[in-house]
Write a protein that holds these residues in place. Structure first.
Motif, PDB file in Angstrom:
ATOM      1  N   LEU A  46      20.794  69.409  82.316  1.00 44.90           N
ATOM      2  CA  LEU A  46      22.183  69.670  81.917  1.00 44.90           C
ATOM      3  C   LEU A  46      23.094  69.721  83.134  1.00 44.90           C
ATOM      4  O   LEU A  46      22.745  70.299  84.169  1.00 44.90           O
ATOM      5  CB  LEU A  46      22.283  70.998  81.161  1.00 44.90           C
ATOM      6  CG  LEU A  46      21.556  71.097  79.827  1.00 44.90           C
ATOM      7  CD1 LEU A  46      21.750  72.479  79.221  1.00 44.90           C
ATOM      8  CD2 LEU A  46      22.031  70.026  78.869  1.00 44.90           C
ATOM      9  N   ASP A  47      24.282  69.123  83.002  1.00 42.67           N
ATOM     10  CA  ASP A  47      25.261  69.209  84.085  1.00 42.67           C
ATOM     11  C   ASP A  47      26.088  70.491  83.927  1.00 42.67           C
ATOM     12  O   ASP A  47      25.925  71.246  82.956  1.00 42.67           O
ATOM     13  CB  ASP A  47      26.140  67.959  84.143  1.00 42.67           C
ATOM     14  CG  ASP A  47      26.971  67.756  82.881  1.00 42.67           C
ATOM     15  OD1 ASP A  47      27.118  68.705  82.079  1.00 42.67           O
ATOM     16  OD2 ASP A  47      27.493  66.648  82.692  1.00 42.67           O
ATOM     17  N   ALA A  48      26.955  70.756  84.875  1.00 42.53           N
ATOM     18  CA  ALA A  48      27.735  72.001  84.901  1.00 42.53           C
ATOM     19  C   ALA A  48      28.604  72.164  83.653  1.00 42.53           C
ATOM     20  O   ALA A  48      28.736  73.276  83.122  1.00 42.53           O
ATOM     21  CB  ALA A  48      28.594  72.051  86.155  1.00 42.53           C
ATOM     22  N   ARG A  49      29.174  71.050  83.168  1.00 39.91           N
ATOM     23  CA  ARG A  49      30.033  71.125  81.978  1.00 39.91           C
ATOM     24  C   ARG A  49      29.239  71.552  80.747  1.00 39.91           C
ATOM     25  O   ARG A  49      29.663  72.406  79.974  1.00 39.91           O
ATOM     26  CB  ARG A  49      30.699  69.771  81.736  1.00 39.91           C
ATOM     27  CG  ARG A  49      31.646  69.737  80.539  1.00 39.91           C
ATOM     28  CD  ARG A  49      32.181  68.339  80.269  1.00 39.91           C
ATOM     29  NE  ARG A  49      31.143  67.359  80.020  1.00 39.91           N
ATOM     30  CZ  ARG A  49      30.538  67.190  78.833  1.00 39.91           C
ATOM     31  NH1 ARG A  49      30.866  67.935  77.819  1.00 39.91           N
ATOM     32  NH2 ARG A  49      29.610  66.269  78.686  1.00 39.91           N
ATOM     33  N   LEU A  50      28.057  70.966  80.568  1.00 39.15           N
ATOM     34  CA  LEU A  50      27.229  71.316  79.417  1.00 39.15           C
ATOM     35  C   LEU A  50      26.688  72.744  79.518  1.00 39.15           C
ATOM     36  O   LEU A  50      26.568  73.436  78.511  1.00 39.15           O
ATOM     37  CB  LEU A  50      26.083  70.318  79.266  1.00 39.15           C
ATOM     38  CG  LEU A  50      26.495  68.904  78.838  1.00 39.15           C
ATOM     39  CD1 LEU A  50      25.310  67.960  78.892  1.00 39.15           C
ATOM     40  CD2 LEU A  50      27.106  68.938  77.456  1.00 39.15           C
ATOM     41  N   LEU A  51      26.388  73.175  80.734  1.00 32.68           N
ATOM     42  CA  LEU A  51      25.961  74.565  80.913  1.00 32.68           C
ATOM     43  C   LEU A  51      27.085  75.518  80.508  1.00 32.68           C
ATOM     44  O   LEU A  51      26.847  76.523  79.826  1.00 32.68           O
ATOM     45  CB  LEU A  51      25.566  74.835  82.368  1.00 32.68           C
ATOM     46  CG  LEU A  51      24.200  74.345  82.823  1.00 32.68           C
ATOM     47  CD1 LEU A  51      24.024  74.596  84.312  1.00 32.68           C
ATOM     48  CD2 LEU A  51      23.096  75.014  82.034  1.00 32.68           C
ATOM     49  N   ALA A  52      28.297  75.204  80.935  1.00 34.95           N
ATOM     50  CA  ALA A  52      29.443  76.045  80.595  1.00 34.95           C
ATOM     51  C   ALA A  52      29.669  76.064  79.085  1.00 34.95           C
ATOM     52  O   ALA A  52      29.959  77.108  78.503  1.00 34.95           O
ATOM     53  CB  ALA A  52      30.696  75.558  81.321  1.00 34.95           C
ATOM     54  N   ASP A  53      29.530  74.906  78.436  1.00 33.85           N
ATOM     55  CA  ASP A  53      29.670  74.833  76.979  1.00 33.85           C
ATOM     56  C   ASP A  53      28.652  75.723  76.274  1.00 33.85           C
ATOM     57  O   ASP A  53      28.939  76.318  75.236  1.00 33.85           O
ATOM     58  CB  ASP A  53      29.514  73.403  76.484  1.00 33.85           C
ATOM     59  CG  ASP A  53      30.723  72.539  76.777  1.00 33.85           C
ATOM     60  OD1 ASP A  53      31.784  73.082  77.169  1.00 33.85           O
ATOM     61  OD2 ASP A  53      30.610  71.301  76.629  1.00 33.85           O
TER      62      ASP A  53
END
Length: 71
Positions: A46-53
């Motif tokens: 997972l990239d940072a955006r998906l982790l934040a989501d």
């Protein structure tokens, strides 16, 4: 004199209930471990955006990824 078998000898060769369920418990653990391995592999991708989501911080991800598969 006639010899008879006691009831305890008749059932001696049959596995006990605890022993019979041992293969099922082992199989359940293997399946659980495989699921953990796969989900942690997905988490690692997972990239940072998906982790934040998902509401997961980088520290939480690293903590999860550092666990052995049996935990």
């Amino acid at each position: 004199m006639e010899r008879t078998l006691g009831s305890d000898l008749i059932f001696e060769s049959q596995p006990t209930r605890a022993n019979a369920s041992l293969p099922l418990r082992v199989l359940a653990n293997v399946v659980l471990w495989q699921r953990r391995i796969l989900s942690r592999q997905q988490l690692a991708r997972l990239d940072a955006r998906l982790l934040a989501d998902a509401g997961i911080s980088e520290a939480q991800r690293q903590a999860e990824l550092s666990k052995p598969f049996w935990r």
